[in-house]
Design a protein around this motif. Structure first.
Motif, PDB file in Angstrom:
ATOM      1  N   SER A   7       0.829  -1.205   0.000  1.00  0.00           N
ATOM      2  CA  SER A   7       0.000   0.000   0.000  1.00  0.00           C
ATOM      3  C   SER A   7       0.861   1.252   0.000  1.00  0.00           C
ATOM      4  N   VAL A   8       0.265   2.346  -0.460  1.00  0.00           N
ATOM      5  CA  VAL A   8       0.936   3.632  -0.326  1.00  0.00           C
ATOM      6  C   VAL A   8       0.917   4.084   1.134  1.00  0.00           C
ATOM      7  N   PHE A   9       0.045   3.487   1.941  1.00  0.00           N
ATOM      8  CA  PHE A   9       0.054   3.761   3.384  1.00  0.00           C
ATOM      9  C   PHE A   9       1.228   2.989   3.984  1.00  0.00           C
ATOM     10  N   PRO A  10       2.131   3.651   4.688  1.00  0.00           N
ATOM     11  CA  PRO A  10       3.364   2.999   5.136  1.00  0.00           C
ATOM     12  C   PRO A  10       3.118   1.721   5.934  1.00  0.00           C
ATOM     13  N   LEU A 120      -9.853   2.643   0.241  1.00  0.00           N
ATOM     14  CA  LEU A 120      -9.434   2.321   1.602  1.00  0.00           C
ATOM     15  C   LEU A 120      -8.097   2.982   1.936  1.00  0.00           C
ATOM     16  N   GLU A 121      -7.199   3.010   0.971  1.00  0.00           N
ATOM     17  CA  GLU A 121      -5.916   3.690   1.194  1.00  0.00           C
ATOM     18  C   GLU A 121      -6.125   5.178   1.445  1.00  0.00           C
ATOM     19  N   GLU A 122      -6.975   5.788   0.647  1.00  0.00           N
ATOM     20  CA  GLU A 122      -7.233   7.222   0.821  1.00  0.00           C
ATOM     21  C   GLU A 122      -7.851   7.505   2.175  1.00  0.00           C
ATOM     22  N   LEU A 123      -8.744   6.638   2.603  1.00  0.00           N
ATOM     23  CA  LEU A 123      -9.353   6.788   3.930  1.00  0.00           C
ATOM     24  C   LEU A 123      -8.282   6.737   5.013  1.00  0.00           C
TER      25      LEU A 123
END
Length: 234
Positions: A7-10, A120-123
């Motif tokens: 994910s782009v979320f770390p 979901l990532e944006e959230l």
């Protein structure tokens, strides 16, 4: 069919599972304990999957498509505003944790997204911008336990002491560091076994005393024999 990507979320992974009709006797692959928590998009609902201490099996009924973002151990409680121990072995509607109107707005955004995983990532990224980061000491503890470090060693490295580490682990992971270490060791061994090592080789490399020790943990945490689990397709 299951697929995942970083994910782009770390530290997180986004994944999806397409519905697949099962033949008679074709067992569903259980969701094994991994120290993580997930935010799921399931049948138009946002659902939080708390940390597991035992295998979770999908409910009976027609298979459904599901997407999710799996947060690294200790990350999700800061985003959700709920200690992990309160969600232990549970699947909870996000609307039970956050205001329902807010969750409805988020659900509409995910429905409008090209891919639910992106929504979901944006959230998660938006929520992280408004919250304090996860405890760095607990992030370090999870990383070191995943590497096979002893709990006493991790307690010394973090400077927390055994009791404080245990208490803060309950909030971050849902269980104490010894349980987390056991779960992460099982995940290491299974990854090695699926990568081509024999069960005995995987057990030794992951830090088990022997293959029977590995097999006992599989039975305790997955509810299957080692052979049964390795024969299933994720």
């Amino acid at each position: 069919m299951y697929s995942e990507r970083a994910s782009v979320f770390p530290g997180a992974v986004v994944w999806s599972r397409a519905p697949r009709e099962r033949e008679r006797g074709d067992a569903a692959y259980p969701v094994l304990p991994d120290g993580c928590m997930d935010l799921l998009w399931l049948d138009g609902r946002l659902v939080v999957a708390g940390p597991d201490t035992r295998a979770h099996r999908p409910a009976d009924g027609p298979p459904a498509a599901v997407s999710g973002i799996r947060f690294a151990p200790g990350t999700a409680p800061a985003l959700l505003g709920v200690p992990a121990r309160e969600l232990l072995d549970q699947r909870v509607e996000l609307a039970d944790l956050w205001p329902a109107a807010r969750v409805r707005r988020l659900a509409h955004r995910i429905e409008a997204a090209r891919d639910p995983r992106t929504g979901l990532e944006e959230l998660a990224l938006a929520r992280a911008a408004d919250t304090a980061p996860a405890d760095p000491a607990l992030r370090h503890a999870a990383e070191r336990l995943a590497q096979g470090a002893a709990v006493a060693e991790v307690a010394a490295e973090t400077g927390l002491g055994a009791r404080t580490l245990h208490r803060r682990s309950l909030a971050a992971f849902g269980y104490g560091p010894k349980t987390l270490a056991r779960i992460l060791r099982l995940q290491r061994a299974l990854e090695l076994a699926r990568g081509g090592l024999s069960p005995a080789e995987a057990a030794a490399a992951a830090g088990y005393a022997d293959q029977p020790h590995f097999a006992r943990d599989v039975r305790d945490l997955a509810g299957l024999t080692l052979g049964e689990l390795l024969a299933l397709t994720p």
